[in-house]
Scaffold this active site. Structure first.
Site, PDB file in Angstrom:
ATOM      1  N   GLU A 147       0.776  -1.467   0.013  1.00  0.00           N
ATOM      2  CA  GLU A 147      -0.395   0.358   0.285  1.00  0.00           C
ATOM      3  C   GLU A 147       0.521   1.267  -0.008  1.00  0.00           C
ATOM      4  OE1 GLU A 147      -3.973   1.745   1.822  1.00  0.00           O
ATOM      5  OE2 GLU A 147      -3.416  -0.471   2.710  1.00  0.00           O
ATOM      6  N   HIS A 182      -0.281 -13.877  -0.787  1.00  0.00           N
ATOM      7  CA  HIS A 182       0.904 -14.801  -0.428  1.00  0.00           C
ATOM      8  C   HIS A 182       1.095 -16.078  -0.818  1.00  0.00           C
ATOM      9  CE1 HIS A 182       0.508 -10.742   2.177  1.00  0.00           C
ATOM     10  NE2 HIS A 182      -0.160 -11.345   3.298  1.00  0.00           N
ATOM     11  N   HIS A 189      -5.208   0.931 -14.574  1.00  0.00           N
ATOM     12  CA  HIS A 189      -6.130   1.704 -14.904  1.00  0.00           C
ATOM     13  C   HIS A 189      -6.080   3.332 -13.896  1.00  0.00           C
ATOM     14  CE1 HIS A 189      -9.913   3.368 -15.540  1.00  0.00           C
ATOM     15  NE2 HIS A 189     -10.408   3.457 -13.663  1.00  0.00           N
TER      16      HIS A 189
END
Length: 140
Positions: free
Chosen positions: A63, A90, A107
């Protein structure tokens, strides 16, 4: 291109001070036309109890890199970037060395963005595959 690269990496690394990225020793190491790469050391600080890299640490790495990539590629001076959804698979464990997260855009909408983030070890073995959706909100 080298000056551009150095400038972008410096901006990304400077924003880590005093954040979770600093706590996890995440650093940004490469940037290109459509990707950003971050790395994180694997050691006791990011282990789960049985001595392998914690999946949550990998998600935090993914993230962090995906959100930083959104900031870079969407002109973060004009928008605020937030992660709104992340998923991870994972596929391999790791006990030492570094993991590298490479975020590539899937995108690039004006409001929402979708990122493919592959986490590998130093030998390019796949450790985790993540998908991150970010949102770009106008700054007030």
């Amino acid at each position: 291109m080298d000056d551009f690269k150095e400038k972008i990496l410096k901006i990304c690394n400077d924003t880590c001070k005093g954040t979770l990225m600093e706590t996890l020793d995440i650093s940004y190491v490469d940037v290109g036309e459509n990707f950003l790469i971050g790395r994180m050391p694997v050691g006791p600080k990011v282990y789960q109890p049985d001595g392998v890299l914690h999946g949550g640490a990998m998600v935090a790495l993914a993230e962090s890199v995906g959100s930083a990539a959104s900031y870079i590629f969407l002109n973060g001076q004009e928008v605020t970037i937030r992660g709104i959804e992340i998923s991870a698979n994972h596929v391999k464990s790791i006990r030492e060395g570094y993991v590298f997260a490479k975020a590539k855009i899937v995108h690039k909408g004006r409001t929402t963005q979708l990122w493919d983030i592959k986490i590998t070890d130093a030998n390019d073995n796949l450790i985790s595959v993540c998908k991150l959706t970010t949102i770009a909100l106008p700054k007030k």
